[in-house]
Structure formats: structure tokens, C-alpha cells
Design an enzyme around this catalytic site. Structure first.
Site, PDB file in Angstrom:
ATOM      1  N   ALA A 139       0.995  -1.150  -0.176  1.00  0.00           N
ATOM      2  CA  ALA A 139      -0.039  -0.041   0.109  1.00  0.00           C
ATOM      3  C   ALA A 139       0.807   1.115   0.076  1.00  0.00           C
ATOM      4  O   ALA A 139       2.049   1.111   0.390  1.00  0.00           O
ATOM      5  CB  ALA A 139      -0.858  -0.145   1.212  1.00  0.00           C
ATOM      6  N   GLY A 167       0.580  -5.101   0.957  1.00  0.00           N
ATOM      7  CA  GLY A 167      -0.672  -5.089  -0.077  1.00  0.00           C
ATOM      8  C   GLY A 167      -0.235  -5.654  -1.159  1.00  0.00           C
ATOM      9  O   GLY A 167      -1.105  -6.231  -1.952  1.00  0.00           O
TER      10      GLY A 167
HETATM   11  N1  COA Z   1       4.735   3.185  -0.584  1.00  0.00           N
HETATM   12  C1  COA Z   1       5.014   4.558  -1.332  1.00  0.00           C
HETATM   13  N2  COA Z   1       6.092   4.544  -1.959  1.00  0.00           N
HETATM   14  C2  COA Z   1       6.774   3.372  -2.008  1.00  0.00           C
HETATM   15  C3  COA Z   1       6.493   2.073  -1.519  1.00  0.00           C
HETATM   16  C4  COA Z   1       5.418   2.033  -0.752  1.00  0.00           C
HETATM   17  N3  COA Z   1       5.131   0.762  -0.194  1.00  0.00           N
HETATM   18  N4  COA Z   1       7.635   1.107  -1.818  1.00  0.00           N
HETATM   19  C5  COA Z   1       8.563   1.956  -2.714  1.00  0.00           C
HETATM   20  N5  COA Z   1       8.121   3.268  -2.766  1.00  0.00           N
HETATM   21  C6  COA Z   1       8.778   4.251  -3.483  1.00  0.00           C
HETATM   22  C7  COA Z   1      10.039   4.837  -2.940  1.00  0.00           C
HETATM   23  O1  COA Z   1       9.520   5.621  -1.745  1.00  0.00           O
HETATM   24  C8  COA Z   1      10.659   5.653  -3.824  1.00  0.00           C
HETATM   25  O2  COA Z   1      10.019   6.558  -4.246  1.00  0.00           O
HETATM   26  P1  COA Z   1      11.031   8.014  -4.526  1.00  0.00           P
HETATM   27  O3  COA Z   1      11.849   7.381  -5.609  1.00  0.00           O
HETATM   28  O4  COA Z   1      10.057   9.017  -4.946  1.00  0.00           O
HETATM   29  O5  COA Z   1      11.887   8.086  -3.297  1.00  0.00           O
HETATM   30  C9  COA Z   1      10.211   4.601  -5.041  1.00  0.00           C
HETATM   31  O6  COA Z   1       9.351   3.601  -4.880  1.00  0.00           O
HETATM   32  C10 COA Z   1      11.545   3.380  -5.142  1.00  0.00           C
HETATM   33  O7  COA Z   1      11.744   2.744  -4.065  1.00  0.00           O
HETATM   34  P2  COA Z   1      13.183   2.554  -3.156  1.00  0.00           P
HETATM   35  O8  COA Z   1      12.763   2.395  -1.623  1.00  0.00           O
HETATM   36  O9  COA Z   1      13.993   3.882  -3.451  1.00  0.00           O
HETATM   37  O10 COA Z   1      13.720   1.563  -3.963  1.00  0.00           O
HETATM   38  P3  COA Z   1      14.800   0.723  -3.103  1.00  0.00           P
HETATM   39  O11 COA Z   1      15.244  -0.469  -4.159  1.00  0.00           O
HETATM   40  O12 COA Z   1      15.812   1.119  -2.429  1.00  0.00           O
HETATM   41  O13 COA Z   1      13.963  -0.567  -2.004  1.00  0.00           O
HETATM   42  C11 COA Z   1      12.061  -1.820  -1.257  1.00  0.00           C
HETATM   43  C12 COA Z   1      12.702  -1.441  -2.532  1.00  0.00           C
HETATM   44  C13 COA Z   1      10.877  -2.627  -1.856  1.00  0.00           C
HETATM   45  C14 COA Z   1      12.913  -2.717  -0.436  1.00  0.00           C
HETATM   46  C15 COA Z   1      11.478  -0.534  -0.463  1.00  0.00           C
HETATM   47  O14 COA Z   1      11.082   0.207  -1.537  1.00  0.00           O
HETATM   48  C16 COA Z   1      10.365  -0.686   0.760  1.00  0.00           C
HETATM   49  O15 COA Z   1      11.052  -1.207   1.723  1.00  0.00           O
HETATM   50  N6  COA Z   1       9.304  -0.101   0.406  1.00  0.00           N
HETATM   51  C17 COA Z   1       8.119  -0.196   1.268  1.00  0.00           C
HETATM   52  C18 COA Z   1       7.715  -2.029   1.441  1.00  0.00           C
HETATM   53  C19 COA Z   1       6.761  -2.192   2.664  1.00  0.00           C
HETATM   54  O16 COA Z   1       6.919  -1.586   3.599  1.00  0.00           O
HETATM   55  N7  COA Z   1       5.454  -2.255   2.054  1.00  0.00           N
HETATM   56  C20 COA Z   1       4.387  -2.664   2.977  1.00  0.00           C
HETATM   57  C21 COA Z   1       3.701  -1.105   3.226  1.00  0.00           C
HETATM   58  S1  COA Z   1       1.972  -1.528   4.515  1.00  0.00           S
END
Ligand code: COA
Length: 262
Positions: free
Chosen positions: A68, A113
Site C-alpha cells: 500500500a 498489500g
Molecule cells: N509506498 C509508497 N512508496 C513506495 C513504496 C510504498 N509501499 N515502496 C516503494 N516506494 C517508492 C519509494 O518511496 C521510492 O520513491 P522515490 O523515488 O520518490 O523516493 C520508489 O518507490 C523506489 O523505492 P526505493 O525504496 O528507493 O527502492 P529500493 O530498491 O531502495 O527498495 C524496497 C525497495 C521494496 C525494499 C523499499 O521500497 C521498501 O521497503 N518499500 C516499502 C515496502 C513496505 O513496507 N510495504 C508494505 C507497506 S504496508
């Protein structure tokens, strides 16, 4: 079909491929994307003659859906959070209850999500390198779109506890071992070929019977519903269909059945 902002669609030979299309946000499910998912699954239901199978996937190589959209969480209170979860659950239930079979192709991250969305599909194919997880406890949260329930149904209570409480990500291979996915394919293209192969096989069967199989299996997991009764009701309902008559005639005449969904 209308065009969507956060979904890309392609309808080929009765199979609608729906791609979550927010690649720069790793396909995170914001409110608009959730609303569009609701709309498109309503469209699928309303156009079941034209659309006989759905493939659900994420744009790019990096993520199916990374969860999400966390950026929206800062602005909501308990009441709105409850509504968010209930609305999300309703949308994912509409996928799970769809009489049109849905296959998810999980490419890259399927987190929070995203994993919940994949679990709402009927069949899952992971692409090698996919990562699955429910990292909500890292944020001080729990899943809200049905994850605690569907995960327990799919992999069992002990593994679900570990997966949900550790927030560890698991590989496609482990997801296969645990029964979270049906297949692992080498890349997106072979996963798509596999999904089309599975759906094409299902699409040759009697569509009403397929829908009733979905209802009966789902009934097993619904509180207060007797799944055996749902099965008996579905079995009986088939006897009123032309497809049942066609199926039996085709068997007796030693020819392939030509089902019409009637
Ligand atoms: N919600 C909103 N934005 C998200 C997102 C989420 N769940 N997951 C990734 N993004 C966005 C990041 O903020 C980033 O945006 P930006 O470039 O404007 O800063 C972009 O997507 C790329 O993500 P980034 O974190 O830079 O990539 P990464 O390769 O370093 O890490 C993940 C990848 C998946 C490990 C990391 O994005 C992450 O932990 N995401 C959240 C996962 C999560 O907790 N999901 C459950 C939500 S309830």
C-alpha cells in the site's frame, strides 16, 4: 474499455492482462490505483463473455507491488484506517470471488498489500528473483487487506505466524515450497506464457461450472457458510445449464464439447 491512469490493460483472445503501472513508486497501491482495480474487476464481471481470464502483474522488472502507498498513511486516523482496510478487503474479495479466473504473475517485490493482492488471485506464478513479504510490523502496523487470513489459508498457521511477525522476505523458491505460489518461472515472458497456457485450458471448460468451483472453494473459508451445501447447490445448478447437456452429449458422442456459458 476505458483507459486507466495507474493500470495498463491488454485484451488478447479473451485474456485481459492488467498491469499495475506506477513503476517509479514500485507499483505501490495508492487510493486511485485501488479504485481503478475495483472498477476493472467490475468491468470484468460485466463483460464475462468477452473476458474469460485475467492476468494480474506489475510494470517493470523490480516490483509486482511494493505494498500500500505508505505516503498516505501519515494523514489518516483510526476511523479512516478502518475504512481503508474495509474498502481494500472488499476490492480484494471482488477479485477472489470473481467468476473469471485470475492468475497473478509476481515479478520482483510483492510486499504488504502487494503480497495480499497476489493472494487474492486464484493462481500465482512467481518470476525467479521475486521477493515476498508482509513487512507491516516494521512500520508498527499489521496487514489490512486480508493478508492475515489468506496467508494462513495458503501456507498454514505456523508459517504464517513466522512470516507475519518476522517481516522477513522470502524467495520465489521458498514461496513455492510453502504453497504460496503454484509455479516459479525463469522470467516474465515464460511466466506470461505459463499463465496463458493455464487460462486457455480453463477457458475451454464450462464457464458456469468454473464460477461455481470458485464459489465452492471460497465457501470453505467463509464463516457461517457450509461449503458442502455451497457445493451441493452448485452441483444442482449445473443441471439447469445447456453446457451440462452439451458436456454429457459431447462425452457420449466422443467429440470435444463446445461450451457457451449458458
Ligand atoms: N509506498 C509508497 N512508496 C513506495 C513504496 C510504498 N509501499 N515502496 C516503494 N516506494 C517508492 C519509494 O518511496 C521510492 O520513491 P522515490 O523515488 O520518490 O523516493 C520508489 O518507490 C523506489 O523505492 P526505493 O525504496 O528507493 O527502492 P529500493 O530498491 O531502495 O527498495 C524496497 C525497495 C521494496 C525494499 C523499499 O521500497 C521498501 O521497503 N518499500 C516499502 C515496502 C513496505 O513496507 N510495504 C508494505 C507497506 S504496508
Amino acid at each position: 474499455m476505458k483507459s486507466y491512469i495507474n493500470l495498463a490493460t491488454d485484451l488478447t483472445e479473451g485474456i485481459l492482462t492488467v498491469t499495475i503501472n506506477r513503476e517509479n513508486k514500485l507499483n505501490a497501491l495508492n487510493r486511485e490505483t485501488m479504485f481503478e482495480l475495483k472498477e476493472i474487476f467490475q468491468y470484468v464481471q460485466d463483460n464475462s463473455k468477452e473476458i474469460q481470464g485475467v492476468i494480474l502483474t506489475g510494470a517493470g522488472e523490480k516490483a509486482f507491488v511494493a505494498g500500500a502507498d505508505i505516503s498516505a498513511f501519515t494523514a489518516i486516523n483510526e476511523m479512516r484506517a478502518r475504512r481503508l482496510a474495509e474498502e481494500g478487503q472488499e476490492i480484494f474479495q471482488s477479485i477472489e470471488n470473481s467468476h473469471t479466473p485470475v492468475v497473478a504473475i509476481i515479478n520482483g517485490f510483492a510486499l504488504g498489500g502487494g503480497c495480499e493482492l497476489a493472494m487474492a488471485a486464484h493462481i500465482r506464478i512467481a518470476v525467479e528473483g521475486a521477493k515476498f513479504g508482509q513487512p507491516e510490523v516494521n512500520l508498527g502496523l499489521i496487514p489490512g487487506y486480508g493478508g492475515t487470513q489468506r496467508l494462513t489459508q495458503l501456507i498454514g498457521k505456523g508459517k504464517a505466524f513466522e512470516y507475519l511477525m518476522s517481516a522477513d522476505m522470502i524467495s520465489a523458491g521458498q514461496a513455492l515450497d510453502w504453497g504460496l505460489v503454484n509455479y516459479v518461472e525463469a522470467d516474465k515472458q515464460t511466466a506470461h506464457t505459463k499463465a496463458v497456457e493455464i487460462l486457455s485450458k480453463i477457458m475451454k471448460k464450462a464457464p458456469i461450472a468454473i464460477g461455481l468451483v470458485i464459489d465452492a472453494v471460497n465457501a470453505h473459508f467463509k464463516n457461517g457458510i457450509n461449503g458442502y451445501q455451497t457445493e451441493a447447490d452448485g452441483f444442482a445448478a449445473c443441471f439447469n445449464t445447456q453446457d451440462f447437456k452439451e458436456g454429457v452429449s459431447a462425452f457420449l458422442e466422443k467429440r470435444p464439447a463446445n461450451f457457451k456459458g449458458k
